[in-house]
Design a protein around this motif. Structure first.
Motif, mmCIF file in Angstrom:
data_model
loop_
_atom_site.group_PDB
_atom_site.id
_atom_site.type_symbol
_atom_site.label_atom_id
_atom_site.label_comp_id
_atom_site.label_asym_id
_atom_site.label_seq_id
_atom_site.Cartn_x
_atom_site.Cartn_y
_atom_site.Cartn_z
ATOM 1 N N LEU A 82 0.836 -1.202 0.000
ATOM 2 C CA LEU A 82 0.000 0.000 0.000
ATOM 3 C C LEU A 82 0.874 1.257 0.000
ATOM 4 O O LEU A 82 0.553 2.244 -0.669
ATOM 5 C CB LEU A 82 -0.954 -0.018 1.198
ATOM 6 C CG LEU A 82 -1.990 -1.159 1.186
ATOM 7 C CD1 LEU A 82 -2.881 -1.104 2.429
ATOM 8 C CD2 LEU A 82 -2.853 -1.121 -0.071
ATOM 9 N N ALA A 83 1.992 1.197 0.708
ATOM 10 C CA ALA A 83 2.912 2.344 0.706
ATOM 11 C C ALA A 83 3.487 2.563 -0.702
ATOM 12 O O ALA A 83 3.639 3.704 -1.155
ATOM 13 C CB ALA A 83 4.033 2.117 1.717
ATOM 14 N N THR A 84 3.779 1.469 -1.400
ATOM 15 C CA THR A 84 4.280 1.552 -2.773
ATOM 16 C C THR A 84 3.259 2.238 -3.672
ATOM 17 O O THR A 84 3.595 3.103 -4.494
ATOM 18 C CB THR A 84 4.569 0.127 -3.307
ATOM 19 O OG1 THR A 84 5.580 -0.454 -2.490
ATOM 20 C CG2 THR A 84 5.022 0.148 -4.754
ATOM 21 N N ILE A 85 1.999 1.857 -3.513
ATOM 22 C CA ILE A 85 0.941 2.445 -4.341
ATOM 23 C C ILE A 85 0.778 3.932 -4.028
ATOM 24 O O ILE A 85 0.643 4.764 -4.936
ATOM 25 C CB ILE A 85 -0.382 1.670 -4.142
ATOM 26 C CG1 ILE A 85 -0.224 0.282 -4.771
ATOM 27 C CG2 ILE A 85 -1.556 2.421 -4.764
ATOM 28 C CD1 ILE A 85 -1.279 -0.702 -4.358
ATOM 29 N N ALA A 86 0.851 4.269 -2.740
ATOM 30 C CA ALA A 86 0.743 5.691 -2.364
ATOM 31 C C ALA A 86 1.880 6.488 -3.014
ATOM 32 O O ALA A 86 1.664 7.608 -3.503
ATOM 33 C CB ALA A 86 0.776 5.835 -0.844
ATOM 34 N N ALA A 87 3.069 5.898 -3.066
ATOM 35 C CA ALA A 87 4.209 6.581 -3.688
ATOM 36 C C ALA A 87 3.989 6.751 -5.196
ATOM 37 O O ALA A 87 4.286 7.803 -5.773
ATOM 38 C CB ALA A 87 5.492 5.803 -3.426
ATOM 39 N N ARG A 89 1.122 6.970 -6.659
ATOM 40 C CA ARG A 89 0.031 7.953 -6.842
ATOM 41 C C ARG A 89 0.518 9.402 -6.790
ATOM 42 O O ARG A 89 -0.151 10.289 -7.313
ATOM 43 C CB ARG A 89 -1.042 7.743 -5.755
ATOM 44 C CG ARG A 89 -2.023 6.633 -6.076
ATOM 45 C CD ARG A 89 -3.126 7.102 -7.011
ATOM 46 N NE ARG A 89 -3.960 5.979 -7.443
ATOM 47 C CZ ARG A 89 -3.973 5.481 -8.681
ATOM 48 N NH1 ARG A 89 -3.222 5.999 -9.628
ATOM 49 N NH2 ARG A 89 -4.768 4.472 -8.977
ATOM 50 N N GLU A 90 1.683 9.653 -6.175
ATOM 51 C CA GLU A 90 2.191 11.030 -6.085
ATOM 52 C C GLU A 90 2.379 11.632 -7.473
ATOM 53 O O GLU A 90 2.247 12.829 -7.648
ATOM 54 C CB GLU A 90 3.523 11.062 -5.315
ATOM 55 C CG GLU A 90 3.332 10.859 -3.826
ATOM 56 C CD GLU A 90 4.666 10.742 -3.085
ATOM 57 O OE1 GLU A 90 5.719 11.041 -3.699
ATOM 58 O OE2 GLU A 90 4.633 10.338 -1.909
ATOM 59 N N ALA A 117 -7.354 1.625 4.397
ATOM 60 C CA ALA A 117 -5.953 1.901 4.049
ATOM 61 C C ALA A 117 -5.734 1.809 2.537
ATOM 62 O O ALA A 117 -4.993 2.603 1.953
ATOM 63 C CB ALA A 117 -5.036 0.926 4.778
ATOM 64 N N GLN A 120 -7.161 4.870 0.819
ATOM 65 C CA GLN A 120 -6.301 6.014 1.085
ATOM 66 C C GLN A 120 -5.027 5.967 0.234
ATOM 67 O O GLN A 120 -4.563 7.000 -0.236
ATOM 68 C CB GLN A 120 -5.928 5.996 2.562
ATOM 69 C CG GLN A 120 -5.535 7.343 3.097
ATOM 70 C CD GLN A 120 -5.785 7.404 4.602
ATOM 71 O OE1 GLN A 120 -5.614 6.399 5.302
ATOM 72 N NE2 GLN A 120 -6.204 8.556 5.089
ATOM 73 N N ALA A 121 -4.513 4.754 0.014
ATOM 74 C CA ALA A 121 -3.286 4.616 -0.774
ATOM 75 C C ALA A 121 -3.541 4.836 -2.264
ATOM 76 O O ALA A 121 -2.604 5.096 -3.021
ATOM 77 C CB ALA A 121 -2.673 3.241 -0.549
ATOM 78 N N GLY A 122 -4.814 4.727 -2.690
ATOM 79 C CA GLY A 122 -5.120 4.909 -4.109
ATOM 80 C C GLY A 122 -5.375 3.623 -4.865
ATOM 81 O O GLY A 122 -5.199 3.560 -6.078
#
Lengths: 265, 410
Positions: A82-87, A89-90, A117, A120-122
């Protein structure tokens, strides 16, 4: 309208078929996943399927199993996916992202916490291999709250009278598994695929993407001619696992293959 | 312990969705759903069919050698000086363990469904041998998946399977033990689902497997209950069985669940000790999750990845457990405890020397706990232990642990 629906609408308007690459998050190395995702989009991917590594990936053939193992060696988890996806999405707000994996990591996190979550991560869609419609009530309720599509598999062994049970729970699109077997298995029979896709389409307005067994530009083109999109997994993961090459050139090869497939579809 | 008020609930699980409370279910890929539905339909049709039951019973009597005796372990009980311990002698079955009760049942289902190819996963090799045996008898093609690590430590059973005509596939993925063999069997089944019957060896997997394996294994407890009444004149005070996936345990326990006076103990593999994390005791130290088609207690990390397990006994070296056990733990009907590797090995030696019965290392876990339990009880009380298998297959492991030199090579 969800990002996935919007994407299908623009594809239909342009008369294009979807090309959907699958890679395992963190494979071959966690620090290259975000750039690999961007490069796949630049090479013509319409949506991205990101595999969540699992210790026991029962539906995968040997190629994708190895991808899971490589990612797990770096302790890649659902949270880090999920952190990878949030990154990602930037710098990409439009390309739909679909998580594909197994029930247990989600179950462990808790369905409600996961849905929140993920949104939120996209994340836009979820494919859970071992959650058939019979077991999906809890997760579907949570996904609906946050607007994430739940994408189901239909297989050659799915009886026709079972298709409505699946399509009635599904959103986003239907993923038709083109063969009996694990990912990356033998060649597919385009005629059989065409017949089943027609059968599915008689039950639902959802688009149908086809995966499991698409190896190259030719097989992708053949399948795309009878469906709304193709999913390419093992062929890419195999290149990403090529130990004779550097991580950078493995990613380069995978992106190049996707570009070839795109131009043939 | 919050025992349910109405003991008839035990006969009401699983429900139509294959659930034991929150556990069980059908967590498999879509490709297998219709095969499971077929199996469910055929089983519900056959389980009360007199012809099928007659054929099953006939195989159990003449091929397996049932009923198995209920035997009083006199010298061992005297030595312990507490409760009298009885063995339900599943080690005397054809092929040397309880596993064959279930493989006969499932192979007859396969025959009825017209499937000519059967597959199985195996840990210690007992289920593999039992599957290969009935496949030979019924003229079926048999493929057995076995983790590479287990192929090494159970070489004797591997060769037995090959002699019986089975193809043994050494599985090199993951931890190379039972869970990986099961993954690989599932992959084969998905690929060959039209002509293949998957003989699952324990009370785990997707519905209807936990139910039908329980039903086939319940012959153990049904016999034991009658034998207790005839030989002892009353029901036992306690039952003890080892639990890996849990098929021998559920087979003994199930017919006694409504007998509230009978205390029931399932013994998991404590490995090097539950506190070391090197064990195979999901009910004792695990958390609920989804693996191999069902929701149950699992050994998993905080990310939901399945952890490596350790047990000296290959048959207990599994990170999950049958969903009915998970439910029986939660409702408090069965006490789940552990025995460590060294305790099991000690019980193996003691029972071999005092009773002239060499138990399997799996079974030795149950024996180790039974000895502790008996010591807290009186000679008027009785314990029935499921002597689920014989230990010939384990002599190399025991020799390795003891540093013995079997072939005089040192």
């Amino acid at each position: 309208m969800s990002r996935i629906q919007a994407k299908w609408q623009s594809l239909h308007a342009a008369g294009r078929k979807a090309v959907i690459p699958y890679v395992v998050a963190g494979d071959p190395r966690p620090d290259v996943t975000v750039s690999l995702m961007h490069e796949l989009v630049a090479a013509g991917a319409d949506m991205l399927e990101l595999g969540v590594p699992f210790s026991d990936p029962m539906a995968e053939g040997p190629v994708i199993q190895k991808g899971h193992e490589r990612a797990l060696a770096h302790r890649v988890s659902l949270r880090s996916c999920l952190a990878t996806i949030a990154a990602f999405r930037e710098s990409d707000a439009l390309t739909p992202i679909i998580l594909m994996g197994y029930a247990n990591p989600i179950e462990r996190m808790g369905y409600a916490m996961f849905a929140e979550a993920a949104a939120q991560a996209g994340v836009d869609g979820l494919i859970t291999v071992d959650l058939p419609p019979e077991e999906v009530e809890t997760v579907n309720a949570e996904l609906k709250k946050v607007g994430i599509d739940n994408i189901f598999l239909i297989s050659p062994t799915t009886p026709n009278d079972r298709i409505p049970l699946i399509t009635s729970q599904a959103s986003g699109f239907i993923y038709y598994v083109s063969l009996k077997g694990v990912t990356g298995a033998a060649n597919i029979n385009t005629q059989e695929v065409a017949a089943k896709v027609q059968q599915i389409k008689s039950e639902t307005d959802l688009p149908v993407a086809v995966g499991f067994g698409i190896k190259d530009a030719a097989s992708a083109a053949a399948v795309a001619s009878v469906a709304d999109g193709v999913v390419v997994g093992s062929a890419l993961v195999s290149l990403l696992g090529n130990e004779d090459k550097t991580i950078e050139s493995r990613c380069h090869d995978a992106v190049a293959l996707l570009g070839e497939i795109r131009s043939g579809v | 312990m919050n025992k349910p008020i109405d003991p008839s609930i035990y006969a009401q699980v699983p429900d139509a969705k294959g659930r034991f409370g929150p556990y069980g279910g059908k967590f498999v890929s879509e490709t297998l759903m219709s095969a499971l539905a077929d199996l469910e339909r055929v089983y519900s049709q056959l389980k009360d069919d007199p012809d099928f039951q007659r054929e099953f019973d006939s195989y159990l009597a003449h091929f397996v050698g049932r009923p198995s005796p209920l035997y009083e372990a006199e010298r061992w009980s005297d030595q312990i000086g507490g409760a009298r311990i009885y063995f339900k002698r599943e080690d005397l079955n054809h092929t040397g363990a309880h596993k064959v009760n279930n493989t006969v049942g499932q192979a007859l289902l396969a025959k009825f469904m017209g499937k000519k190819r059967v597959i199985a996963e195996t840990g210690a090799g007992q289920h593999g041998v039992a599957s290969a045996t009935i496949a030979a008898r019924l003229g079926m093609e048999c493929h057995v998946f076995m983790g590479e690590e287990d192929v090494r430590r159970q070489a004797l059973n591997v060769y037995r399977m090959r002699l019986l005509g089975a193809n043994v596939i050494s599985v090199t993925s993951g931890s190379r033990t039972l869970k990986d063999a099961m993954n690989e069997a599932m992959r084969d089944w998905v690929t060959n689902v039209d002509d293949t019957f998957y003989i699952i060896g324990t009370v785990a997997g997707p519905h209807p497997y936990p139910m039908l394996v329980r039903d086939f294994q319940s012959v153990i407890g049904r016999e034991a209950r009658v034998q207790c009444l005839n030989q002892i004149g009353r029901l036992p005070d306690a039952l003890v069985a080892c639990v890996g996936g849990g098929s021998n345990a559920i087979g003994l326990f199930h017919p006694f669940l409504e007998d509230e006076s009978v205390e029931i103990y399932g013994v998991e593999a404590g490995g090097h000790g539950v506190e070391t994390n090197e064990h195979a005791a999901p009910l004792t130290a695990g958390t609920p999750g989804v693996l191999h088609g069902n929701r149950t207690y699992l050994m998993q990390d905080e990310d939901g990845q399945i952890m490596h397990t350790h047990s000296v006994s290959a048959g207990l070296d599994y990170p999950g457990v049958g969903p009915e056990h998970a439910w029986l733990k939660d409702v408090g009907r069965v006490n789940y405890v552990t025995a460590n590797d060294d305790e099991a090995l000690q019980a193996f030696h003691t029972v071999t020397r005092t009773e002239g019965i060499m138990p399997a290392l799996e079974t030795s876990h149950a024996l180790a706990y039974a000895a502790k339990l008996a010591a807290t009880m009186t000679p008027e009380q009785t314990i029935v232990v499921n002597l689920s298998g014989r230990g010939d297959k384990d002599i190399f492991t025991v020799a390795e642990v003891d540093g013995a030199d079997i072939f005089g090579e040192k």
